[in-house]
Design an enzyme around this catalytic site. Structure first.
Site, short mmCIF file in Angstrom:
data_model
loop_
_atom_site.label_atom_id
_atom_site.label_comp_id
_atom_site.label_asym_id
_atom_site.label_seq_id
_atom_site.Cartn_x
_atom_site.Cartn_y
_atom_site.Cartn_z
N HIS A 138 0.83 -1.21 0.00
CA HIS A 138 0.00 0.00 0.00
C HIS A 138 0.87 1.26 0.00
O HIS A 138 0.65 2.18 -0.80
CB HIS A 138 -0.94 0.00 1.21
CG HIS A 138 -1.69 1.28 1.39
ND1 HIS A 138 -2.66 1.69 0.50
CD2 HIS A 138 -1.60 2.27 2.32
CE1 HIS A 138 -3.15 2.87 0.90
NE2 HIS A 138 -2.51 3.24 1.99
N ASP A 238 -11.50 2.11 7.32
CA ASP A 238 -11.06 3.47 7.66
C ASP A 238 -11.40 4.40 6.50
O ASP A 238 -10.55 4.74 5.68
CB ASP A 238 -9.55 3.44 7.95
CG ASP A 238 -9.02 4.79 8.38
OD1 ASP A 238 -9.75 5.52 9.06
OD2 ASP A 238 -7.87 5.11 8.03
N GLN A 245 -8.01 14.90 2.06
CA GLN A 245 -6.73 14.42 2.61
C GLN A 245 -5.54 15.03 1.87
O GLN A 245 -4.58 15.48 2.47
CB GLN A 245 -6.71 12.89 2.49
CG GLN A 245 -5.48 12.21 3.07
CD GLN A 245 -5.49 10.69 2.81
OE1 GLN A 245 -6.44 10.15 2.28
NE2 GLN A 245 -4.42 10.03 3.20
MN MN Z 1 -6.12 4.07 7.29
#
Ligand code: MN
Length: 420
Positions: A138, A238, A245
């Site tokens: 990720h 999440d 962001q």
């Molecule tokens: Mn997260």
């Protein structure tokens, strides 16, 4: 520690492929229409087991557990008892539900509820919420998309289990809808920020561990002791607003792009139940500092999936990943979290960070699956997805399977409603 033998069966019928055979015995909190007072429960097959009723039947009297534990609206009082007591408690539940206990079966109408007839509640009162960033795949994907493909990992990444402090107030239980968040973003090529609904709402496929036994301020939890503090694991989404962001996160990290909601499954799967599914983690190179070194197998083989269901009722599985891919394990995360003397409390939630695997089909967020919007996902109704649309339901599931035993995590599911 108590591991349920593989051959053991319950007098409650458990269908093949059920998340909740007698080898699981997870913990949760529930209420019913006829008795709205929350109390703690476990699950077996298609049933919820009212543990407060079993306590009233004096079946746990010798285990020295305060009666408030069973009638609590959260698992916190149970988790705070420590692993010796909670393992003995779980072992007793297994004995009661095992074949051969037909006397109890005759009274089962007192304490068994069909799972679809009860309301499952958020199982813990969350103290502090920490989110890590521990999947190398990720972190590498994100670094490749937003920085330098040849230098995707930041210099600290292989030395520190990177994390940030999140928000506990907006952690909600599976089944509760969320509204699309709004906020401030900086559109591409614009010279001033704008305010409005997030156009890039995303999920993050994560696992969360829940702290049972606290630590003292000033103390450090070693990697060897870390698992004594972890009560169990739960599926965790999440939710993230990528456009919010992106504009806000420099220099102090995630804030409003993250804290509008996180969805947690109602079931905590104990580390005891997960013991047979330990696996070796990836080789860590370069070597980590001594306080992050560990021995034994500290990763867990947990199959994970994400499905998107559209408002029109069609669905598609968009990801299959596995918790075993984590570069940093939970013991290292907790050792790092406390290395400076930061204390942890019963009910603290530590999430793993998005769990992506090495293959494109195993990426744990839409950001990666649709590769920053360049590879939209085709849905069965003809629509396509770069991110999550209003009316979409995102469903995360997980299970472990080995030697003929399968245990599951239930689901972490939520529908996205239009902006409020
Ligand atoms: Mn997260």
């Amino acid at each position: 520690m108590y591991i349920v033998p593989n051959h053991l069966e319950s007098w409650v019928e458990v269908a093949e492929g059920s998340d909740f055979p007698i080898q699981n015995i997870p913990f949760g909190v529930f209420q019913t229409k006829s008795n709205p007072k929350p109390r703690i429960c476990t699950a077996i097959g298609e049933y919820v087991v009212d543990l407060a009723v079993l306590a009233d039947m004096s079946l746990f009297d010798d285990l020295d557990m305060p009666i408030e534990v069973f009638r609590s609206a959260t698992l916190n009082p149970l988790m705070a008892l420590g692993k010796t007591k909670t393992s003995a408690f779980r072992k007793r539940i297994v004995e009661l539900l095992s074949k051969g206990n037909e006397a109890l079966e005759e009274q089962s109408w007192h304490f068994l509820h069909p799972i679809e007839k009860v309301d499952m509640l958020l199982p813990v009162q969350v103290g502090d919420y920490t989110d890590f960033y521990s999947s190398m795949e990720h972190a590498r994907n994100v670094g490749t998309m937003f920085r330098d493909p040849n230098n995707a990992l930041l210099p600290n990444w292989k030395h520190i289990p990177v994390g940030y402090h999140g928000r506990a107030s907006s952690i909600i239980v599976s089944g509760q809808d969320i509204h699309r968040p709004k906020g401030q973003t900086m559109p591409l090529d614009a010279d001033a920020p704008v305010y409005g609904p997030s156009a890039r709402l995303d999920f993050e496929l994560e696992m969360a561990f829940i702290v049972g036994t606290p630590s003292e301020l000033g103390d450090t939890v070693s990697t060897g002791a870390a698992e004594d503090h972890i009560f169990g694991l739960s599926l965790f989404n999440d939710w993230s607003a990528r456009d919010i962001q992106k504009w806000e996160y420099v220099p102090l990290g995630p804030f409003l792009g993250k804290n509008f909601a996180s969805t947690m499954a109602p079931w905590i799967i104990t580390l005891d139940a997960l013991e047979p599914f330990r696996v070796q983690g990836p080789v860590q190179d370069p070597p980590v500092l001594p306080y992050l070194e560990y021995t034994g197998q500290k990763n867990y083989d947990i199959h994970l999936s994400v499905e998107i269901e559209t408002e029109s009722g069609v669905s598609k599985e968009v990801c299959q990943s596995n918790f075993k891919y984590m570069y940093w394990n939970m013991a290292q995360q907790l050792a790092h979290h406390t290395v400076n003397g930061c204390n942890i409390n019963t009910g603290d939630v530590c999430a793993s960070g998005t769990i992506s695997g090495p293959e494109p089909g195993s990426f744990g967020s839409m950001l990666e699956i649709a590769w920053k919007g360049t590879k939209p996902v085709e849905m069965p109704d003809g629509s396509s997805r770069k991110f999550i649309h209003d009316g979409d339901t995102v469903r995360m599931k997980g299970y472990c399977e080995k030697d003929g035993v399968r245990i599951g995590f239930g689901e972490a599911t939520a529908k996205v409603l239009p902006v409020k």
